[in-house]
Enzyme design. Structure first.
Site, PDB file in Angstrom:
ATOM      1  N   ASP A   1      31.000  55.258  26.250  1.00 18.55           N
ATOM      2  CA  ASP A   1      32.162  56.108  26.514  1.00 18.55           C
ATOM      3  C   ASP A   1      32.562  56.813  27.758  1.00 18.55           C
ATOM      4  O   ASP A   1      31.204  56.893  28.464  1.00 18.55           O
ATOM      5  CB  ASP A   1      32.752  57.028  25.376  1.00 18.55           C
ATOM      6  CG  ASP A   1      31.696  57.828  25.029  1.00 18.55           C
ATOM      7  OD1 ASP A   1      30.384  57.637  25.520  1.00 18.55           O
ATOM      8  OD2 ASP A   1      31.890  59.087  24.756  1.00 18.55           O
TER       9      ASP A   1
ATOM     10  N   GLU B   1      29.938  59.229  22.645  1.00 15.81           N
ATOM     11  CA  GLU B   1      28.724  60.282  23.045  1.00 15.81           C
ATOM     12  C   GLU B   1      29.289  61.364  23.658  1.00 15.81           C
ATOM     13  O   GLU B   1      28.633  62.763  23.093  1.00 15.81           O
ATOM     14  CB  GLU B   1      27.644  59.728  23.765  1.00 15.81           C
ATOM     15  CG  GLU B   1      26.508  60.459  24.020  1.00 15.81           C
ATOM     16  CD  GLU B   1      26.557  61.628  24.913  1.00 15.81           C
ATOM     17  OE1 GLU B   1      25.984  62.634  24.665  1.00 15.81           O
ATOM     18  OE2 GLU B   1      27.259  61.509  25.717  1.00 15.81           O
TER      19      GLU B   1
END
Length: 391
Positions: free
Chosen positions: A80, A139
């Site tokens: 991400d 994350e």
């Protein structure tokens, strides 16, 4: 310990590795929105003949099945991006999405693990065991690892290994400390409620600007005066919203912050003391306090055996001076949740190079990596898996 076929494959695919990283960088996706990245990873793994399954809503779990029986080692990469505007407008691979960029290196992690998978798949018949590939979403909001575990990422796994590109270290250096690596990262909100009124009549009010200010000043003594100095801890107030107008005494105040430490008992103590300070400061002024404390990531504590294996693997795969001692960081990493299910370690691969302007801090709009570090990370992923399975 070192597989020369892996080394040759990583070198052979180095240009592809760079192109993959640039592709992900141009198309950043935020936490839980990594749909294009997930689709691409699936297509890539399918082209390699590696079995995989998509996780929900995003993410991929795959397995390279070795030709011989043995253990299972997991390799994890996060995918991400962040809500950060890219300031490197002159790059040929600058973010094409306004207000979003890979400002933490997750684009590099995904690319490195894909090429590591490609190298490992070419020698799968020689592998004494299996390699689990975990392409993790979210994350940056400390939620993805837990969700991947729930969806089976660690089932049957004997050891787990992760890498983070690190701009504060010289390009190509590898650090994997025994013990603490990343701190636990919690967040909290404190709401004070007083009694508002006219700015000219403070005697009729309970001013939460005063209450909140007193709390901000005094709560730092939780760390400085109630914790063993040999137990590192950070308490940061990052946001304070008080009042609505220059001549109105504030009835409400909201404070947000974060707590970082390595020791579980210290973590419990800070949470308890934070609530105590909020209640006591509010009581002094006749206000009310409400504390919402959210536990985020746990501390990443590297397993001694695994960390030493990373060090010996890196030294053998590269040069003896590749090893670097990076102090534990107060940054958070949800890799910690995988370590609840199997021993493992988390390594840093340096990407800082002043000549290429890649020493900017993570999460900064000018963050970038020296792409010479990509091959080091990709090979470290693959060589660690090989070394662990052959132990």
């Amino acid at each position: 310990m070192i597989n020369e076929k892996i080394k040759a494959a990583i070198q052979k695919y180095s240009d592809e590795l760079t192109e993959l990283r640039r592709r992900f960088h141009r198309e950043p996706e935020l936490s839980w929105e990594e749909f294009k990245t997930t689709a691409f990873v699936c297509e890539y793994l399918e082209s390699l003949g590696i079995s995989f399954r998509k996780t929900e809503p995003t993410g991929v779990i795959a397995t390279i099945e070795g030709g011989k029986p043995g253990k299972t080692v997991a390799l994890r990469a996060d995918m991400d991006a962040l809500t950060v505007e890219e300031l490197n407008k002159d790059l040929p691979y600058t973010s094409q999405v306004e207000g979003k960029m890979h400002a933490c290196g997750h684009d590099a992690h995904t690319a490195m693990l894909l090429i590591a998978a490609k190298a490992l798949s070419e020698i799968k018949d020689e592998l004494p065991g299996n390699v689990r590939l975990v392409f993790q979403p979210a994350e940056e909001v400390a939620a993805g690892a837990n969700e991947m575990v729930k969806q089976g990422a660690m089932e049957g796994v004997d050891n787990v290994f992760g890498i983070h590109i690190w701009s504060q270290m010289p390009t190509g250096k590898v650090s994997c400390s025994l013990g603490p690596s990343f701190a636990s990262a919690d967040l909290f909100t404190v709401k004070f409620t007083g009694r508002g009124g006219h700015g000219a009549m403070p005697h009729d009010c309970i001013d939460t600007a005063i209450v909140a200010s007193s709390f901000v000043v005094n709560v730092q003594s939780v760390v400085s005066r109630t914790i063993d100095p040999q137990q590192p801890a950070v308490l940061t107030i990052g946001k304070m919203v008080v009042g609505t107008r220059f001549n109105v005494i504030a009835e409400n105040a909201v404070i947000e912050g974060t707590i970082r430490c390595f020791d579980p008992k210290t973590r419990d103590h800070i949470e308890e003391q934070l609530k105590h300070y909020a209640d006591q400061v509010a009581a002094i002024y006749g206000a009310a306090a409400e504390v919402d404390y959210i536990r985020g990531t746990q501390a990443v504590i590297n397993d001694e055996y695994s960390a030493k294996l990373v060090q010996t693997t890196a030294a053998a795969a590269f040069e003896d001076d590749v090893l670097y001692v990076e102090k534990p960081t107060m940054g958070g990493e949800d890799f910690s949740f995988y370590l609840d299910h199997a021993p493992g370690s988390f390594a840093l691969v340096g990407s800082g190079n002043p000549d290429k302007d890649t020493e900017w801090a993570h999460h900064h709009g000018k963050f970038n990596i020296d792409e010479d570090a990509l091959a080091v990370g990709a090979e470290l992923y693959a060589q660690y898996a090989w070394a662990y399975l052959n132990e």
